[in-house]
Design a protein around this motif. Structure first.
Motif, short mmCIF file in Angstrom:
data_model
loop_
_atom_site.label_atom_id
_atom_site.label_comp_id
_atom_site.label_asym_id
_atom_site.label_seq_id
_atom_site.Cartn_x
_atom_site.Cartn_y
_atom_site.Cartn_z
N LEU A 13 5.58 -10.57 -51.86
CA LEU A 13 6.12 -9.48 -52.67
C LEU A 13 5.03 -8.46 -53.02
O LEU A 13 5.25 -7.25 -52.94
N LYS A 14 3.83 -8.95 -53.36
CA LYS A 14 2.73 -8.03 -53.67
C LYS A 14 2.35 -7.19 -52.45
O LYS A 14 2.13 -5.98 -52.54
N GLY A 15 2.24 -7.85 -51.28
CA GLY A 15 1.88 -7.13 -50.06
C GLY A 15 2.92 -6.10 -49.68
O GLY A 15 2.60 -4.96 -49.33
N PHE A 16 4.20 -6.48 -49.77
CA PHE A 16 5.27 -5.55 -49.41
C PHE A 16 5.34 -4.39 -50.39
O PHE A 16 5.49 -3.23 -49.99
N GLY A 53 4.71 3.11 -42.73
CA GLY A 53 6.09 2.82 -42.34
C GLY A 53 6.14 1.62 -41.40
O GLY A 53 6.93 0.69 -41.58
N ILE A 54 5.25 1.65 -40.39
CA ILE A 54 5.18 0.52 -39.46
C ILE A 54 4.73 -0.74 -40.17
O ILE A 54 5.30 -1.82 -39.98
N LEU A 55 3.72 -0.63 -41.02
CA LEU A 55 3.20 -1.79 -41.75
C LEU A 55 4.26 -2.39 -42.67
O LEU A 55 4.39 -3.61 -42.76
N SER A 56 5.04 -1.54 -43.34
CA SER A 56 6.11 -2.04 -44.21
C SER A 56 7.15 -2.81 -43.40
O SER A 56 7.63 -3.86 -43.83
N PHE A 57 7.48 -2.31 -42.21
CA PHE A 57 8.44 -3.00 -41.36
C PHE A 57 7.90 -4.35 -40.90
O PHE A 57 8.60 -5.36 -40.93
#
Length: 199
Positions: A13-16, A53-57
């Motif tokens: 959750l923290k990373g996202f 955006g890519i990292l979040s996905f």
């Protein structure tokens, strides 16, 4: 005991949340650059938006989670989750010291081994993928008191489960008092797997 794999823990959750926050920051920078017609803000905003955006996905996708590393390619996250949840696990070795970590030093079932990564996330390892096991004695660690033995500990052992050249996972610390349990553990759970003792 049963375990219920869940990648959506506090660490995830923290990373996202961090990725989404930074994505929003760069979208705002991109928008501001377009409105004010500042090219450097547009470039920085566009690059940052694309990266985060890519990292979040990637972070949101369960197959990229660290717990899937050993099973990736053999099954989907849902298949792994269901397979692990259907197994009965046991602690083959006692924890080295008082801990709330359920994977210390490891859990084992008929088809899986569960230990943890450096950041505390569980890693689910299919036994069929373990090609070799390395047994290593580490130096004397903390002088924790043992619930059964009063004398101080003199080092400990760790097991490294090698799946291939790029994938190996190390168990938590196994007390020297549990040393004699390592061989029955290997014979029972990994009868056909190569193992060796390393320095």
């Amino acid at each position: 005991m049963k375990i219920n794999p869940n990648i959506y823990d506090k660490t995830w959750l923290k990373g996202f949340a961090s990725c989404v926050f930074l994505l929003a920051v760069f979208i705002a920078l991109l928008t501001g650059g377009l409105v004010t017609n500042k090219s450097y803000a547009v470039v920085i905003g566009a690059v940052g938006t694309m990266v985060f955006g890519i990292l979040s996905f990637v972070v949101a996708h369960p197959r990229s989670h660290v717990s899937m590393q050993a099973a990736k390619g053999a099954m989907s996250y849902r298949q792994m989750r269901d397979a692990v949840a259907s197994e009965d696990f046991e602690h083959p070795f006692a924890p080295l010291h008082e801990t709330k970590d359920p994977y210390d030093p490891l859990l084992v079932s008929d088809n899986w081994v569960v230990t943890e990564t450096d950041n505390g996330a569980p890693i689910y390892i299919p036994k069929a993928r373990v090609a070799k096991i390395e047994i290593r004695k580490t130096g004397a660690g903390r002088q924790d008191s043992h619930p059964t033995y009063d004398r101080a500990r003199n080092g400990c052992y760790v097991l490294t489960f090698v799946c291939n050249a790029d994938q190996s996972y190390t168990s938590g610390r196994i007390s020297t008092y549990d040393r004699d349990e390592i061989w029955p553990f290997l014979k029972e759970h990994f009868p056909n797997t190569e193992w060796n003792v390393t320095s």
